[in-house]
Design an enzyme around this catalytic site. Structure first.
Site, PDB file in Angstrom:
ATOM      1  N   CYS A  61      29.697  96.773  75.976  1.00 15.96           N
ATOM      2  CA  CYS A  61      29.723  95.980  74.743  1.00 15.96           C
ATOM      3  C   CYS A  61      30.926  96.482  73.932  1.00 15.96           C
ATOM      4  CB  CYS A  61      28.402  96.077  73.975  1.00 15.96           C
ATOM      5  SG  CYS A  61      27.918  97.734  73.457  1.00 15.96           S
ATOM      6  N   HIS A  94      24.926 116.665  84.764  1.00 14.17           N
ATOM      7  CA  HIS A  94      23.834 117.323  84.043  1.00 14.17           C
ATOM      8  C   HIS A  94      22.683 116.386  83.687  1.00 14.17           C
ATOM      9  CE1 HIS A  94      26.328 121.004  82.456  1.00 14.17           C
ATOM     10  NE2 HIS A  94      26.456 120.814  83.754  1.00 14.17           N
TER      11      HIS A  94
HETATM   12  C1  RB5 Z   1      29.206  92.856  68.896  1.00 13.48           C
HETATM   13  O1  RB5 Z   1      29.979  92.480  67.800  1.00 13.48           O
HETATM   14  C2  RB5 Z   1      28.951  94.361  68.882  1.00 13.48           C
HETATM   15  O2  RB5 Z   1      28.065  94.674  67.880  1.00 13.48           O
HETATM   16  C3  RB5 Z   1      28.457  94.828  70.230  1.00 13.48           C
HETATM   17  O3  RB5 Z   1      29.384  94.489  71.203  1.00 13.48           O
HETATM   18  C4  RB5 Z   1      28.212  96.320  70.407  1.00 13.48           C
HETATM   19  O4  RB5 Z   1      29.340  97.049  70.032  1.00 13.48           O
HETATM   20  C5  RB5 Z   1      26.969  96.840  69.851  1.00 13.48           C
HETATM   21  O5  RB5 Z   1      26.626  98.014  69.991  1.00 13.48           O
END
Ligand code: RB5
Length: 141
Positions: A61, A94
């Site tokens: 993400c 670990h």
């Molecule tokens: C999306 O904008 C963002 O919040 C997501 O990709 C991530 O970084 C969340 O932890």
């Protein structure tokens, strides 16, 4: 492998590395730039790993954090945010991490490739670390 809109570009750059390593992989999405909710992706990969459908998972993400927090809610998953090489070496050696979480808005594809390669090739050291993981999986009492 799974990513939200913050990680989809990096995911698509990393998939050929898995193929080059001779691995069988599944991409659960997302497949475009439209915003999606990272828990929907994280749970799919986490359940695949916890259920034995996949040996390891990679979630991407923007930061890696939301993916890891979500994935770690599934029993049997040990997801680690690793945006540097030391973290991923420790996460495998670990912590026996079975899911790697990457920040698509933090690292470039060159470092990400090295992190993924390290994740896939570093063995768990067992020994005292296995004892600690067993305690972790026993939950708090
Ligand atoms: C999306 O904008 C963002 O919040 C997501 O990709 C991530 O970084 C969340 O932890």
């Amino acid at each position: 492998m799974g990513a939200d809109h913050g990680g989809v570009a990096l995911k698509d750059e990393l998939l050929p590395l898995l193929t080059d390593r001779g691995l069988t992989w599944k991409d659960v999405g997302t497949f475009g730039s439209e915003a999606v909710d990272y828990p929907d992706i994280a749970f799919q990969v986490a359940r695949a790993v916890a259920g034995g459908e996949a040996a390891q998972g990679i979630l991407i993400c923007g930061s890696g954090i939301g993916m890891a927090i979500t994935a770690n809610r599934v029993p049997g998953v040990r997801a680690a945010v690793c945006n540097d090489l030391y973290s991923v070496r420790m996460a495998r050696a670990h912590n026996d991490a079975n899911i790697l979480a990457l920040g698509g808005r933090i690292i470039g594809s060159g470092l990400a490739r090295e992190i993924v390669t390290t994740f896939l090739t570093t063995p768990f050291e067992k020994g005292r670390h296995l004892r600690r993981i067993k305690k972790m999986e026993g939950g708090c009492s």
